[in-house]
Design a protein around this motif. Sequence first.
Motif, PDB file in Angstrom:
ATOM      1  N   TYR A  26       0.821  -1.223   0.000  1.00 55.41           N
ATOM      2  CA  TYR A  26       0.000   0.000   0.000  1.00 55.41           C
ATOM      3  C   TYR A  26       0.848   1.264   0.000  1.00 55.41           C
ATOM      4  O   TYR A  26       0.320   2.368  -0.011  1.00 55.41           O
ATOM      5  CB  TYR A  26      -0.909   0.022   1.242  1.00 55.41           C
ATOM      6  N   TYR A 198      -5.100   4.459  11.178  1.00 57.13           N
ATOM      7  CA  TYR A 198      -5.425   5.073   9.886  1.00 57.13           C
ATOM      8  C   TYR A 198      -6.278   4.141   9.037  1.00 57.13           C
ATOM      9  O   TYR A 198      -6.140   2.927   9.104  1.00 57.13           O
ATOM     10  CB  TYR A 198      -4.138   5.355   9.101  1.00 57.13           C
ATOM     11  N   SER A 199      -7.108   4.733   8.183  1.00 58.48           N
ATOM     12  CA  SER A 199      -7.807   3.902   7.200  1.00 58.48           C
ATOM     13  C   SER A 199      -6.917   3.760   5.967  1.00 58.48           C
ATOM     14  O   SER A 199      -6.172   4.681   5.615  1.00 58.48           O
ATOM     15  CB  SER A 199      -9.146   4.536   6.821  1.00 58.48           C
ATOM     16  N   LYS A 201      -5.699   3.931   2.374  1.00 51.86           N
ATOM     17  CA  LYS A 201      -6.013   4.673   1.148  1.00 51.86           C
ATOM     18  C   LYS A 201      -5.265   3.978   0.015  1.00 51.86           C
ATOM     19  O   LYS A 201      -4.068   3.709   0.136  1.00 51.86           O
ATOM     20  CB  LYS A 201      -5.542   6.133   1.271  1.00 51.86           C
ATOM     21  N   GLU A 203      -3.351   4.203  -2.951  1.00 56.27           N
ATOM     22  CA  GLU A 203      -2.617   5.281  -3.630  1.00 56.27           C
ATOM     23  C   GLU A 203      -2.091   4.795  -4.979  1.00 56.27           C
ATOM     24  O   GLU A 203      -1.778   3.620  -5.150  1.00 56.27           O
ATOM     25  CB  GLU A 203      -1.415   5.722  -2.771  1.00 56.27           C
ATOM     26  N   HIS A 209      -3.010  -0.490  -5.900  1.00 56.97           N
ATOM     27  CA  HIS A 209      -3.707   0.292  -6.918  1.00 56.97           C
ATOM     28  C   HIS A 209      -3.916  -0.562  -8.180  1.00 56.97           C
ATOM     29  O   HIS A 209      -4.989  -0.566  -8.784  1.00 56.97           O
ATOM     30  CB  HIS A 209      -2.909   1.562  -7.239  1.00 56.97           C
ATOM     31  N   GLU A 225     -16.586  -0.300   6.842  1.00 55.99           N
ATOM     32  CA  GLU A 225     -15.501   0.636   7.151  1.00 55.99           C
ATOM     33  C   GLU A 225     -15.971   1.708   8.138  1.00 55.99           C
ATOM     34  O   GLU A 225     -15.236   2.089   9.055  1.00 55.99           O
ATOM     35  CB  GLU A 225     -14.962   1.270   5.866  1.00 55.99           C
ATOM     36  N   ASN A 377     -13.256  14.769   5.337  1.00 51.28           N
ATOM     37  CA  ASN A 377     -12.739  15.147   4.013  1.00 51.28           C
ATOM     38  C   ASN A 377     -13.649  16.149   3.310  1.00 51.28           C
ATOM     39  O   ASN A 377     -13.181  17.023   2.573  1.00 51.28           O
ATOM     40  CB  ASN A 377     -12.517  13.913   3.130  1.00 51.28           C
TER      41      ASN A 377
END
Length: 390
Positions: A26, A198-199, A201, A203, A209, A225, A377
């Motif tokens: 990740y 942390y969640s 992400k 990237e 990805h 989530e 966000n």
Amino acid sequence: MTTNTNGRPPEAVYIHIPFCTNKCFYCDFNSYVLKDQPVMDYLEALDREMEQTVKNTPPGVIKTIFVGGGTPTVLKPDEMAYFLKSVRTHFPNWDKDIEFSMEANPGTTDIDKLTVMKEGGVNRVSFGVQAFQNELLTGIGRIHNVDDVYRSLENARAVGLNNLSVDLMFGLPNQTVEMLGESIRKALELDLPHYSIYSLKVEENTLFHTLFNKNKLPLPNEEDELQMYLLLMSSMKEAGYNQYEISNFAKPGMESRHNITYWRNEDYYGLGAGAHGYVGRQRHINVKGVNPYVEATRKGLPRLDAYPITEAEAMEDFMMVGLRMHEGVSNEAFQAQFGRSIEDIFAKSLHKMLHAGLLEHEEGTYRLSKQGILFGNDVFAEFVGALTEV
């Protein structure tokens, strides 16, 4: 020569060690697998960058130092000793209560290395644990296992390092709400002063990805989530931890002071390959590759880019990062930095977010509401370009 926006020289230092044992699936940080890397050349280049930096912008009394990566603890004890001596040489004036943090991976911290770290001034260690299920760790490309976590924490305490933090992640492939609950329980049993959670992400330029685009990344659904985040907040609160920032929890007084520097939009030096810094309302980013960085330090400051931040951008940044913290943003702090009131500048955005129930306001301070924390966000996005688009 530059000084910072409030007239004081920088008091926070970030240093990047870009080497890792392997690349997690990740990770999009500027990091390189350690094998065959010119580690000593890199540390000597860092020494040169420190020397040039303090000549250009003399430091104040240093209150926080944070060494991130990569995995700084892949350095061998003699390399670690050289590096820490460099830091002490170029930034000699330390606050008596300095917070000197280093990121570590479980499994890369034996007693010898931790002893060198402690002797070199490190007094806070943040371990990248991520999960307490070996199958999840394998699935995200971590090379440690759960036993390594316990051994590493035991080693740290054995050499007298007690200000410890662990990172956990949620929203991982194949992770269930129950699995996260188990990780939180096991993390809390360690009785540490600080946790970052942390969640995930996904990237760009990561293996995840690529898998995501092929529909081969089995992520939890949105509802799960959300349940994970709610479980996390209630578990930490129940255990007596303050959620002082969206993803960070601490016992009273044990918050990460270095990260608070970022969230208050204050100045900090950024040293090392690919590091970002912010001094005197100017941001910079360094050359990213190891060898190009080493070469660049022979000719001057190893900048890839440096650019001034306009007052409008600085105001937007102040809101976006400040609202991440539970304490929120105060008119007083805004006025101290910009000489104008927060309402004068952001009346429209503030009104909209208050009306939506995502912000709350009391005595000159704006902070995320309970609902706002879940939709942070959306709130931050409201301030992106709020002034620069006008």
